[in-house]
Enzyme design. Structure first.
Site, mmCIF file in Angstrom:
data_model
loop_
_atom_site.group_PDB
_atom_site.id
_atom_site.type_symbol
_atom_site.label_atom_id
_atom_site.label_comp_id
_atom_site.label_asym_id
_atom_site.label_seq_id
_atom_site.Cartn_x
_atom_site.Cartn_y
_atom_site.Cartn_z
ATOM 1 N N CYS A 75 23.020 13.258 24.922
ATOM 2 C CA CYS A 75 22.012 12.790 25.950
ATOM 3 C C CYS A 75 20.802 13.199 25.260
ATOM 4 O O CYS A 75 20.356 14.340 24.648
ATOM 5 C CB CYS A 75 22.003 13.633 27.160
ATOM 6 S SG CYS A 75 20.655 13.376 28.421
ATOM 7 N N GLY A 76 19.760 12.090 24.945
ATOM 8 C CA GLY A 76 18.618 12.222 24.382
ATOM 9 C C GLY A 76 17.586 13.302 24.893
ATOM 10 O O GLY A 76 17.206 14.438 24.253
ATOM 11 N N HIS A 167 24.930 1.233 25.339
ATOM 12 C CA HIS A 167 23.733 0.947 25.992
ATOM 13 C C HIS A 167 23.904 -0.706 25.852
ATOM 14 O O HIS A 167 24.153 -1.277 24.968
ATOM 15 C CB HIS A 167 22.381 1.290 25.455
ATOM 16 C CG HIS A 167 22.253 2.771 25.600
ATOM 17 N ND1 HIS A 167 21.770 3.413 26.608
ATOM 18 C CD2 HIS A 167 22.507 3.691 24.841
ATOM 19 C CE1 HIS A 167 21.639 4.741 26.499
ATOM 20 N NE2 HIS A 167 22.098 4.913 25.460
ATOM 21 N N GLU A 216 21.827 4.929 34.241
ATOM 22 C CA GLU A 216 22.781 5.621 33.564
ATOM 23 C C GLU A 216 24.089 5.879 33.897
ATOM 24 O O GLU A 216 24.351 5.987 35.019
ATOM 25 C CB GLU A 216 22.134 7.179 33.205
ATOM 26 C CG GLU A 216 20.866 7.282 32.376
ATOM 27 C CD GLU A 216 20.549 8.871 31.960
ATOM 28 O OE1 GLU A 216 21.412 9.272 31.274
ATOM 29 O OE2 GLU A 216 19.663 9.140 32.312
ATOM 30 N N ARG A 217 25.050 5.750 32.890
ATOM 31 C CA ARG A 217 26.519 5.647 33.256
ATOM 32 C C ARG A 217 26.973 7.128 33.623
ATOM 33 O O ARG A 217 26.553 7.997 33.047
ATOM 34 C CB ARG A 217 27.300 5.479 31.963
ATOM 35 C CG ARG A 217 28.923 5.598 32.065
ATOM 36 C CD ARG A 217 29.621 5.434 30.546
ATOM 37 N NE ARG A 217 29.070 6.111 29.561
ATOM 38 C CZ ARG A 217 29.324 6.602 28.645
ATOM 39 N NH1 ARG A 217 30.408 5.843 28.142
ATOM 40 N NH2 ARG A 217 29.024 7.360 27.668
ATOM 41 N N CYS A 225 15.693 8.373 30.118
ATOM 42 C CA CYS A 225 16.899 8.528 29.368
ATOM 43 C C CYS A 225 16.625 8.369 27.680
ATOM 44 O O CYS A 225 16.072 7.048 27.268
ATOM 45 C CB CYS A 225 18.030 7.231 29.595
ATOM 46 S SG CYS A 225 19.217 7.130 28.647
ATOM 47 N N GLY A 228 18.721 5.930 25.660
ATOM 48 C CA GLY A 228 18.310 4.568 26.230
ATOM 49 C C GLY A 228 16.986 3.926 25.509
ATOM 50 O O GLY A 228 16.942 2.920 25.244
#
Length: 281
Positions: A75-76, A167, A216-217, A225, A228
């Site tokens: 996760c960024g 993505h 988001e998944r 995100c 993303g």
């Protein structure tokens, strides 16, 4: 058992951070994390992040459970919050630069705390082959760039990028008009994506300024995100829509993303802020 935590947010993407350095497995189960993330009956968050001991030549390990209990590769926005949290745990002086090598399920990620409080992250190389996403939208060894995808009785041209997590990016004329709550789940669970997908809808305002909204998944509609935003910049470069460095505007605020192309890594720079501390149990 009482578990102390600190809540952080990065552009409104919020996380519960837990010091898990004393053992190699998360202190909470996915089901417990799901309860913590509940915004009515728990702390409220997009995910729970655990700081575990490093593996190999890394300083620490990052594990994260989404608000639905699933575990993403990375996760960024979360890793920027993680870097700030680690600096607090190590009692690093504010305003000083520090970098860490973090083991994640997406590989080794290197965030760096900058003197101005921002966090710059070497997100690694984007993965572009269909088998690396994974997706069935092209043959395994081919890239997925501007491929048609039927969703909600409409053909969307999509570009797929993995930043360690998958993505699907589609460019639109007006991102504000997208019915995200309706379309997002249909993209996420589409049969073309066997491991589900994060979906970004993107409006190109200028070659150096893009607006995006994300589904988001495992978390649904979120304010930001980081992976993303990185995937969006890569997709914009691949489709000749944007420059190699651009501001990506998310509902929660802007991220600065840069990618020189080819096998070069993607760099993400943005904020991470503590919200409050507390304890569970």
């Amino acid at each position: 058992m009482t578990v102390e935590f600190t809540k952080y947010q990065g552009l409104g993407n919020d996380f519960v951070l837990i010091d898990n350095r004393q053992q190699a497995e998360p202190l909470l189960t996915p089901e417990q994390a799901q309860k913590v993330c509940d915004r009515n009956f728990g702390v409220g968050a997009d995910g729970v992040i655990f700081v575990l001991p490093g593996q190999g030549d890394t300083d620490y390990t990052m594990r994260i459970y989404n608000s639905d209990g699933s575990e993403p590769e990375m996760c960024g926005n979360g890793i920027r919050c993680l870097a700030r949290f680690i600096a607090e745990l190590e009692d690093k002086a504010a305003g000083a630069s520090h970098s860490y090598r973090i083991h994640t399920l997406a590989g080794v990620i290197v965030p760096e705390l900058l003197p101005d409080g921002q966090v710059k992250v070497n997100m690694g190389q984007p993965r572009l082959l269909a088998e690396q996403i994974p997706t069935t939208l092209n043959s395994p060894e081919e890239q997925v760039v501007q491929r048609p995808l039927a969703v909600n009785d409409q053909n969307w041209l999509v570009t797929c990028v993995s930043m360690g997590n998958p993505h699907c990016i589609t460019f639109v004329e007006d991102v504000a008009s997208i019915h995200l709550e309706k379309l997002g789940p249909q993209f996420e669970t589409h049969s073309a994506f066997p491991q589900r997908i994060n979906t970004e809808f993107v409006e190109v305002v200028r070659p150096d300024y893009l607006k995006m909204r994300v589904w988001e998944r495992g978390a649904g509609s979120t304010l930001a995100c980081g992976t993303g935003a990185c995937a969006v910049l890569v997709a914009g470069v691949l489709t000749a829509r944007c420059q190699s460095a651009a501001t990506i505007e998310l509902p929660g605020g802007p991220l600065e993303i840069a990618w020189a192309g080819g096998e070069e890594p993607v760099y993400m720079t943005g904020p991470a802020e503590p919200v409050f501390t507390g304890h569970l149990g």
